[in-house]
Design a protein around this motif. Structure first.
Motif, PDB file in Angstrom:
ATOM      1  N   SER A 111       0.805  -1.222   0.000  1.00 59.14           N
ATOM      2  CA  SER A 111       0.000   0.000   0.000  1.00 59.14           C
ATOM      3  C   SER A 111       0.841   1.276   0.000  1.00 59.14           C
ATOM      4  CB  SER A 111      -0.947  -0.003   1.200  1.00 59.14           C
ATOM      5  OG  SER A 111      -0.217  -0.137   2.408  1.00 59.14           O
ATOM      6  N   GLN A 112       2.117   1.184   0.368  1.00 58.98           N
ATOM      7  CA  GLN A 112       2.955   2.385   0.407  1.00 58.98           C
ATOM      8  C   GLN A 112       3.152   2.997  -0.974  1.00 58.98           C
ATOM      9  OE1 GLN A 112       3.994  -0.732   0.897  1.00 58.98           O
ATOM     10  NE2 GLN A 112       6.158  -1.041   0.354  1.00 58.98           N
ATOM     11  N   TYR A 113       2.850   2.247  -2.019  1.00 55.46           N
ATOM     12  CA  TYR A 113       3.027   2.753  -3.374  1.00 55.46           C
ATOM     13  C   TYR A 113       1.737   3.336  -3.966  1.00 55.46           C
ATOM     14  CZ  TYR A 113       7.299   0.002  -3.019  1.00 55.46           C
ATOM     15  OH  TYR A 113       8.501  -0.511  -2.602  1.00 55.46           O
ATOM     16  N   PHE A 114       0.651   3.283  -3.216  1.00 52.58           N
ATOM     17  CA  PHE A 114      -0.638   3.718  -3.724  1.00 52.58           C
ATOM     18  C   PHE A 114      -1.018   5.074  -3.128  1.00 52.58           C
ATOM     19  CE2 PHE A 114      -1.585  -1.079  -3.480  1.00 52.58           C
ATOM     20  CZ  PHE A 114      -0.841  -1.311  -4.630  1.00 52.58           C
ATOM     21  N   GLN A 115      -1.687   5.888  -3.917  1.00 51.32           N
ATOM     22  CA  GLN A 115      -2.185   7.174  -3.451  1.00 51.32           C
ATOM     23  C   GLN A 115      -3.629   7.322  -3.902  1.00 51.32           C
ATOM     24  OE1 GLN A 115      -0.444  10.645  -5.257  1.00 51.32           O
ATOM     25  NE2 GLN A 115      -1.206  12.021  -3.674  1.00 51.32           N
ATOM     26  N   GLU A 116      -4.522   7.597  -2.941  1.00 59.55           N
ATOM     27  CA  GLU A 116      -5.915   7.834  -3.281  1.00 59.55           C
ATOM     28  C   GLU A 116      -6.159   9.328  -3.404  1.00 59.55           C
ATOM     29  OE1 GLU A 116     -10.450   7.062  -1.632  1.00 59.55           O
ATOM     30  OE2 GLU A 116      -8.799   5.844  -0.857  1.00 59.55           O
ATOM     31  N   GLN A 117      -6.776   9.707  -4.501  1.00 58.75           N
ATOM     32  CA  GLN A 117      -7.094  11.114  -4.742  1.00 58.75           C
ATOM     33  C   GLN A 117      -8.452  11.198  -5.415  1.00 58.75           C
ATOM     34  OE1 GLN A 117      -4.230  13.131  -7.179  1.00 58.75           O
ATOM     35  NE2 GLN A 117      -5.200  15.128  -6.987  1.00 58.75           N
ATOM     36  N   GLU A 118      -9.360  11.921  -4.796  1.00 53.59           N
ATOM     37  CA  GLU A 118     -10.700  12.135  -5.340  1.00 53.59           C
ATOM     38  C   GLU A 118     -11.395  10.812  -5.641  1.00 53.59           C
ATOM     39  OE1 GLU A 118     -10.265  14.756  -8.657  1.00 53.59           O
ATOM     40  OE2 GLU A 118      -9.425  16.360  -7.440  1.00 53.59           O
ATOM     41  N   ILE A 128       5.302   1.051  -9.758  1.00 56.44           N
ATOM     42  CA  ILE A 128       5.259   0.364 -11.050  1.00 56.44           C
ATOM     43  C   ILE A 128       6.547  -0.399 -11.291  1.00 56.44           C
ATOM     44  CG2 ILE A 128       5.339   0.782 -13.546  1.00 56.44           C
ATOM     45  CD1 ILE A 128       3.025   2.721 -13.141  1.00 56.44           C
ATOM     46  N   GLU A 129       7.681   0.221 -10.980  1.00 52.97           N
ATOM     47  CA  GLU A 129       8.969  -0.436 -11.213  1.00 52.97           C
ATOM     48  C   GLU A 129       9.136  -1.677 -10.342  1.00 52.97           C
ATOM     49  OE1 GLU A 129      11.634   2.720 -10.383  1.00 52.97           O
ATOM     50  OE2 GLU A 129      11.289   3.758 -12.294  1.00 52.97           O
ATOM     51  N   LYS A 130       8.665  -1.621  -9.093  1.00 51.72           N
ATOM     52  CA  LYS A 130       8.882  -2.720  -8.166  1.00 51.72           C
ATOM     53  C   LYS A 130       7.748  -3.736  -8.126  1.00 51.72           C
ATOM     54  CE  LYS A 130      11.971  -0.318  -4.951  1.00 51.72           C
ATOM     55  NZ  LYS A 130      12.189   0.093  -3.544  1.00 51.72           N
ATOM     56  N   ILE A 131       6.526  -3.284  -8.397  1.00 51.18           N
ATOM     57  CA  ILE A 131       5.355  -4.138  -8.200  1.00 51.18           C
ATOM     58  C   ILE A 131       4.767  -4.645  -9.515  1.00 51.18           C
ATOM     59  CG2 ILE A 131       3.046  -4.279  -7.175  1.00 51.18           C
ATOM     60  CD1 ILE A 131       5.401  -3.949  -5.184  1.00 51.18           C
ATOM     61  N   LEU A 132       4.542  -3.751 -10.455  1.00 46.29           N
ATOM     62  CA  LEU A 132       3.888  -4.155 -11.702  1.00 46.29           C
ATOM     63  C   LEU A 132       4.871  -4.601 -12.771  1.00 46.29           C
ATOM     64  CD1 LEU A 132       1.031  -1.531 -12.274  1.00 46.29           C
ATOM     65  CD2 LEU A 132       0.989  -3.671 -10.969  1.00 46.29           C
ATOM     66  N   ALA A 133       5.995  -3.911 -12.861  1.00 45.26           N
ATOM     67  CA  ALA A 133       6.895  -4.115 -14.005  1.00 45.26           C
ATOM     68  C   ALA A 133       8.274  -4.563 -13.557  1.00 45.26           C
ATOM     69  CB  ALA A 133       6.977  -2.818 -14.807  1.00 45.26           C
ATOM     70  N   ASN A 134       8.329  -5.408 -12.556  1.00 44.45           N
ATOM     71  CA  ASN A 134       9.621  -5.808 -11.988  1.00 44.45           C
ATOM     72  C   ASN A 134      10.473  -6.638 -12.938  1.00 44.45           C
ATOM     73  OD1 ASN A 134       7.440  -7.696 -11.356  1.00 44.45           O
ATOM     74  ND2 ASN A 134       8.992  -8.919 -10.298  1.00 44.45           N
ATOM     75  N   ASP A 135       9.904  -7.131 -14.018  1.00 46.58           N
ATOM     76  CA  ASP A 135      10.708  -7.865 -15.003  1.00 46.58           C
ATOM     77  C   ASP A 135      10.658  -7.217 -16.383  1.00 46.58           C
ATOM     78  OD1 ASP A 135       8.075  -8.533 -15.543  1.00 46.58           O
ATOM     79  OD2 ASP A 135       8.509 -10.635 -16.012  1.00 46.58           O
ATOM     80  N   LEU A 136      10.318  -5.921 -16.422  1.00 54.69           N
ATOM     81  CA  LEU A 136      10.250  -5.203 -17.692  1.00 54.69           C
ATOM     82  C   LEU A 136      11.367  -4.162 -17.771  1.00 54.69           C
ATOM     83  CD1 LEU A 136       6.402  -4.548 -18.043  1.00 54.69           C
ATOM     84  CD2 LEU A 136       7.765  -6.365 -19.099  1.00 54.69           C
ATOM     85  N   PRO A 137      11.789  -3.797 -18.983  1.00 51.72           N
ATOM     86  CA  PRO A 137      12.798  -2.745 -19.135  1.00 51.72           C
ATOM     87  C   PRO A 137      12.299  -1.418 -18.573  1.00 51.72           C
ATOM     88  CG  PRO A 137      12.480  -3.953 -21.192  1.00 51.72           C
ATOM     89  CD  PRO A 137      11.393  -4.395 -20.268  1.00 51.72           C
ATOM     90  N   ALA A 138      13.218  -0.575 -18.167  1.00 54.23           N
ATOM     91  CA  ALA A 138      12.871   0.697 -17.528  1.00 54.23           C
ATOM     92  C   ALA A 138      11.990   1.561 -18.424  1.00 54.23           C
ATOM     93  CB  ALA A 138      14.147   1.448 -17.161  1.00 54.23           C
ATOM     94  N   GLU A 139      12.244   1.545 -19.729  1.00 61.53           N
ATOM     95  CA  GLU A 139      11.452   2.394 -20.617  1.00 61.53           C
ATOM     96  C   GLU A 139       9.990   1.942 -20.687  1.00 61.53           C
ATOM     97  OE1 GLU A 139      13.744  -0.520 -23.334  1.00 61.53           O
ATOM     98  OE2 GLU A 139      14.120   0.652 -21.507  1.00 61.53           O
ATOM     99  N   LYS A 140       9.757   0.640 -20.565  1.00 61.24           N
ATOM    100  CA  LYS A 140       8.378   0.158 -20.567  1.00 61.24           C
ATOM    101  C   LYS A 140       7.688   0.472 -19.241  1.00 61.24           C
ATOM    102  CE  LYS A 140       8.774  -3.333 -24.146  1.00 61.24           C
ATOM    103  NZ  LYS A 140       8.476  -4.717 -24.570  1.00 61.24           N
ATOM    104  N   ALA A 141       8.422   0.373 -18.151  1.00 58.71           N
ATOM    105  CA  ALA A 141       7.863   0.750 -16.848  1.00 58.71           C
ATOM    106  C   ALA A 141       7.494   2.229 -16.844  1.00 58.71           C
ATOM    107  CB  ALA A 141       8.856   0.440 -15.736  1.00 58.71           C
ATOM    108  N   ALA A 142       8.335   3.065 -17.426  1.00 61.88           N
ATOM    109  CA  ALA A 142       8.057   4.499 -17.482  1.00 61.88           C
ATOM    110  C   ALA A 142       6.809   4.783 -18.305  1.00 61.88           C
ATOM    111  CB  ALA A 142       9.257   5.238 -18.065  1.00 61.88           C
ATOM    112  N   LEU A 143       6.628   4.035 -19.377  1.00 59.97           N
ATOM    113  CA  LEU A 143       5.447   4.221 -20.225  1.00 59.97           C
ATOM    114  C   LEU A 143       4.178   3.810 -19.484  1.00 59.97           C
ATOM    115  CD1 LEU A 143       4.471   5.079 -23.030  1.00 59.97           C
ATOM    116  CD2 LEU A 143       4.782   2.712 -23.775  1.00 59.97           C
TER     117      LEU A 143
END
Length: 225
Positions: A111-118, A128-143
């Protein structure tokens, strides 16, 4: 054996239909009629309605594919008579009356990576880099970060009312290196479903990192007809 030609692809949190681009492009090249649903991620009812609009457009039977939160959506929408089979990809697969919070109740969430707004939940670039895209290249994580679709906080407690996987043949792709949906939970869900299970050494988005293996499972499901 006649191939089921329609493939309907349902995405998860912080994503849109482009998360299936590699899958969709290859399916189209192979002559499938592949369509990626654009979930608004505003409520379970809205996401199910978006999927049903696609189902109403197609002719003939289809295979319904859900990634992550998309598994909840196909569980609810998948009892449609046009759906012949279900493919879950690192996905939630609730029973009737279960929510995401229920499924995750025994597991730690990042939960430390999540932010609720409105009333909507965003995920940080580090998340995204650590949780969703931990095996993807940096440019894909950035996208993924730059194009994320925030999900309504209410989706966390939205409960399904029907359970398509109890009535339809189903497959489950477990991502063994997943940091978003715990692999143990994925295995437990697949076992409960009685799913034909394939394990990939993948992070949370095998539709990008292991597209060829995901395609193999979709093809197998499509050839059940």
């Amino acid at each position: 054996m006649k191939r089921i030609n329609n493939i309907v692809l349902v995405h998860g949190f912080w994503a849109d239909g482009s998360s299936y681009n590699q899958i969709t492009a290859q399916l189209l090249a192979e002559g499938y009629a592949a369509i990626a649903v654009q979930n608004p991620l505003t409520s379970l009812a809205d996401d199910v309605a978006a999927t049903k609009r696609i189902l109403n457009r197609i002719e003939g039977q289809c295979i319904l594919v859900g990634h992550s939160w998309g598994g909840t959506v196909i569980t609810e929408a998948g009892n449609d008579e046009k759906v012949s089979g279900l493919v879950y990809i690192a996905a939630l697969a609730p029973d009737a009356g279960e929510s995401m919070v229920d499924l995750f109740s025994e597991y730690e969430t990042p939960s430390q990576y999540f932010q609720e707004q409105e009333g909507f939940i965003w995920i940080s670039q580090e998340g995204i880099e650590k949780i969703l895209a931990n095996d993807l290249p940096a440019e894909k994580a950035a996208l993924i970060y730059a194009t994320q679709t925030p999900a309504a906080a209410s989706l966390l407690t939205a409960k399904t009312t029907t359970t398509a996987w109890r009535n339809k043949p189903n497959w489950y792709i477990v991502s063994s290196q997943d940091q978003a949906v715990p692999p143990e939970l994925q295995f437990n869900l697949a076992e409960r479903m009685g799913a034909k299970t394939v394990v990939l050494a993948s992070g949370h988005i095998p539709t990008i990192s292991h597209a060829s293996e995901v395609l193999e499972v979709i093809r197998e499901a499509s050839n059940m007809g």
